[in-house]
Motif scaffolding. Structure first.
Motif, PDB file in Angstrom:
ATOM      1  N   PHE A 128      90.764  68.584  39.661  1.00  0.00           N
ATOM      2  CA  PHE A 128      90.641  69.475  40.665  1.00  0.00           C
ATOM      3  C   PHE A 128      91.446  70.591  40.682  1.00  0.00           C
ATOM      4  N   LEU A 129      92.651  70.078  40.860  1.00  0.00           N
ATOM      5  CA  LEU A 129      94.317  70.724  41.433  1.00  0.00           C
ATOM      6  C   LEU A 129      94.839  71.264  39.441  1.00  0.00           C
ATOM      7  N   HIS A 130      94.660  69.939  39.162  1.00  0.00           N
ATOM      8  CA  HIS A 130      94.616  70.319  37.333  1.00  0.00           C
ATOM      9  C   HIS A 130      94.606  71.589  36.991  1.00  0.00           C
ATOM     10  N   LEU A 131      92.445  71.626  37.083  1.00  0.00           N
ATOM     11  CA  LEU A 131      92.296  72.708  36.302  1.00  0.00           C
ATOM     12  C   LEU A 131      92.479  74.400  37.066  1.00  0.00           C
ATOM     13  N   THR A 132      93.063  73.704  38.139  1.00  0.00           N
ATOM     14  CA  THR A 132      93.502  74.943  39.079  1.00  0.00           C
ATOM     15  C   THR A 132      95.120  75.813  38.631  1.00  0.00           C
ATOM     16  N   GLN A 133      96.133  74.751  38.110  1.00  0.00           N
ATOM     17  CA  GLN A 133      96.878  75.125  37.600  1.00  0.00           C
ATOM     18  C   GLN A 133      96.981  75.147  35.730  1.00  0.00           C
ATOM     19  N   THR A 134      96.366  74.413  35.865  1.00  0.00           N
ATOM     20  CA  THR A 134      95.671  75.116  33.868  1.00  0.00           C
ATOM     21  C   THR A 134      95.176  77.067  34.129  1.00  0.00           C
ATOM     22  N   LEU A 135      94.640  76.896  34.847  1.00  0.00           N
ATOM     23  CA  LEU A 135      94.336  78.273  34.615  1.00  0.00           C
ATOM     24  C   LEU A 135      95.858  79.908  35.371  1.00  0.00           C
ATOM     25  N   VAL A 136      96.194  79.610  36.301  1.00  0.00           N
ATOM     26  CA  VAL A 136      97.603  80.102  36.245  1.00  0.00           C
ATOM     27  C   VAL A 136      98.164  79.851  34.733  1.00  0.00           C
ATOM     28  N   ARG A 137      98.468  78.533  34.194  1.00  0.00           N
ATOM     29  CA  ARG A 137      98.884  79.017  32.705  1.00  0.00           C
ATOM     30  C   ARG A 137      98.279  80.206  32.198  1.00  0.00           C
ATOM     31  N   SER A 138      97.441  79.620  31.487  1.00  0.00           N
ATOM     32  CA  SER A 138      96.642  80.296  30.987  1.00  0.00           C
ATOM     33  C   SER A 138      96.513  82.265  31.226  1.00  0.00           C
ATOM     34  N   ASN A 139      96.652  82.504  32.257  1.00  0.00           N
ATOM     35  CA  ASN A 139      96.582  83.453  32.299  1.00  0.00           C
ATOM     36  C   ASN A 139      97.588  84.869  32.119  1.00  0.00           C
ATOM     37  N   ALA A 140      98.737  83.654  32.318  1.00  0.00           N
ATOM     38  CA  ALA A 140      99.933  84.215  31.974  1.00  0.00           C
ATOM     39  C   ALA A 140      99.826  85.208  30.933  1.00  0.00           C
ATOM     40  N   ASN A 141      99.693  85.244  30.226  1.00  0.00           N
ATOM     41  CA  ASN A 141      98.693  85.911  28.780  1.00  0.00           C
ATOM     42  C   ASN A 141      97.848  86.715  28.862  1.00  0.00           C
ATOM     43  N   ARG A 142      97.075  86.724  29.753  1.00  0.00           N
ATOM     44  CA  ARG A 142      96.047  86.724  29.899  1.00  0.00           C
ATOM     45  C   ARG A 142      95.195  88.815  29.628  1.00  0.00           C
ATOM     46  N   PRO A 143      96.223  89.722  30.960  1.00  0.00           N
ATOM     47  CA  PRO A 143      96.035  90.521  31.290  1.00  0.00           C
ATOM     48  C   PRO A 143      95.501  91.707  29.960  1.00  0.00           C
ATOM     49  N   ARG A 144      96.146  91.791  28.525  1.00  0.00           N
ATOM     50  CA  ARG A 144      96.512  92.373  27.665  1.00  0.00           C
ATOM     51  C   ARG A 144      95.190  92.478  27.099  1.00  0.00           C
ATOM     52  N   GLN A 145      95.551  90.784  26.747  1.00  0.00           N
ATOM     53  CA  GLN A 145      94.120  89.969  25.911  1.00  0.00           C
ATOM     54  C   GLN A 145      92.511  90.645  26.572  1.00  0.00           C
ATOM     55  N   VAL A 146      92.635  90.453  27.847  1.00  0.00           N
ATOM     56  CA  VAL A 146      91.107  90.673  28.101  1.00  0.00           C
ATOM     57  C   VAL A 146      90.934  92.135  27.593  1.00  0.00           C
ATOM     58  N   SER A 147      91.956  93.455  27.937  1.00  0.00           N
ATOM     59  CA  SER A 147      91.863  94.714  28.084  1.00  0.00           C
ATOM     60  C   SER A 147      92.189  95.272  27.107  1.00  0.00           C
ATOM     61  N   LYS A 148      92.047  94.388  25.472  1.00  0.00           N
ATOM     62  CA  LYS A 148      92.059  94.621  24.766  1.00  0.00           C
ATOM     63  C   LYS A 148      90.396  94.251  24.021  1.00  0.00           C
TER      64      LYS A 148
END
Length: 409
Positions: A128-148
């Protein structure tokens, strides 16, 4: 602190999970993958409805909700209350049961996927901790992609639209204008007809509605009313009140008799509906069908059940609108305590396999062939398919065309 340096929801989640390590016994967590739903099903009002479902049980279930940047949700809770959480998940699956993620266990790309993942935090803490850490890393480049992605699916205002966005101030002015405006010329009516075999369509009742498109062109040509979904919801509630007012005052035969009106659940619980009801003759209530949207019903089931019981006790009939062909087999009309179901015609129905076709046929038989209406029938294919699964009630432009041709003859 600038907006770009604010901690992300994922960062808060990781911090919370780290602090959870010493008291992880008896703790459960569920990861709800809203991001894997089709874009149509992860619009703002869908996600807010889903989040509200978890918020409703927090007073009884000790838990913490995290809404993530990709629209996913993680709920960490007392594992002893798993039944309450499963009840919420069941409601959400029902709400989104026309999505391939729920119906077929596949994401938008067709790959196998699950709607939820459950963690026994004491036993699976590292995972579960690994999942949350993965989510942090995958979020790094997400904002612009989600906007598109939002722009592609019209989930954000079109910046090139040129019209002003809908704001609370503008909505207030619209409300004031609608109180003074005569909207009778914007009221439309469309027949719901029985079509049996090759016989001509026979009108059973008429749906009355105020055309949003015509309203936009007439009163709001410079405002994009769809730019804010929640303010648009308020606009529909304002139009509900105007519709009820129009019906209360009208003696026009075209808006009396057997009719249906599409209203919000909140409108049925408002003083405006009580005023409308007090002006309706007791014998006339049975000729009025109140149509409610599926998403509105499941936003607050308690409010729906209360409104349903009140309206049926008064003699009105209730119809659930907005049902897809994939949802239909999961809708039990009798258990929901409604009189009719309105299903949207989709050309994809012609490509359904035999199993799905049989499931729809059984659902129609269970509800009653005169209790299921197929709407948005724009061509003959809709009637033909409907007859194939024993539907006899239809609504749409093609049905209106048939009626018009019969009148000319």
């Amino acid at each position: 602190m600038s907006e770009s340096t604010l901690p992300s929801p994922e960062a808060f989640l990781v911090d919370y999970v780290r602090r959870l390590e010493r008291r992880k016994d008896g703790v459960g967590a569920i990861h709800v993958h809203f991001s894997k739903l089709l874009p149509f099903n992860r619009r703002d009002h869908h996600i807010r409805t889903a989040i509200a479902s978890f918020e409703d049980i927090v007073p009884e279930v000790t838990g913490r909700i995290f809404t993530l940047s990709n629209q996913d949700l993680i709920f960490i809770f007392d594992a002893a209350e798993i039944d309450e959480v499963n009840a919420v998940i069941f409601r959400l699956k029902f709400l989104f049961n026309d999505d391939p993620l729920i119906s077929d266990g596949k994401d938008e790309s067709g790959a196998p996927a699950t709607f939820t993942d459950y963690f026994d935090v004491a036993q699976q803490y590292k995972d579960f901790l690994h999942l949350t850490q993965t989510l942090v890393r995958s979020n790094a480049n997400r904002p612009r992609q989600v906007s598109k992605a939002a722009e592609r699916h019209n989930d954000s205002p079109d910046l090139e639209d040129g019209r002003a966005p809908l704001t609370p101030k503008i909505l207030g002015r619209i409300d004031e204008a609608l109180r003074r405006a005569d909207l009778s010329n914007l009221m439309r009516r469309q027949a719901i007809c029985a079509v049996v075999g090759d016989a001509n369509p026979t009108p059973v009742f008429h749906e009355l509605f105020i055309s949003i498109k015509d309203l936009q062109q007439t009163l709001l040509p410079d405002v994009n009313v769809l730019s804010n979904r929640w303010l648009f919801q308020h606009l529909t509630e304002i139009l509900d009140r105007r519709m009820l007012s129009l019906l209360t005052r009208s003696n026009d035969a075209s808006v009396t008799g057997s009719v249906s009106i599409n209203l919000n659940v909140s409108t049925l619980l408002s003083p405006d509906f009580l005023t409308f009801d007090s002006n309706v003759k007791a014998g006339q209530r049975g000729t009025i069908v109140l149509e409610l949207q599926k998403i509105d019903i499941f936003a607050d089931l308690g409010a729906f059940f209360f409104a349903r019981d009140f309206c049926r006790d008064r003699g009105y009939r209730i119809c659930i609108d907005g049902i897809s062909h994939l949802s239909l087999p999961y809708i039990n009309r009798n258990k929901l305590g409604v009189d009719m179901i309105k299903m949207i015609w989709d050309p994809e129905m012609e490509n359904l396999d035999e199993e799905h076709g049989n499931a729809m046929r059984e659902a129609v038989a269970q509800s009653g062939d005169t209790r299921v209406i197929m709407c948005r029938c724009d061509d003959e294919r809709a009637i033909k398919f409907g007859h194939g699964i024993n539907i006899t009630m239809f609504q749409g432009r093609y049905v209106e065309q048939l009626l018009s041709e019969r009148t000319k003859k």
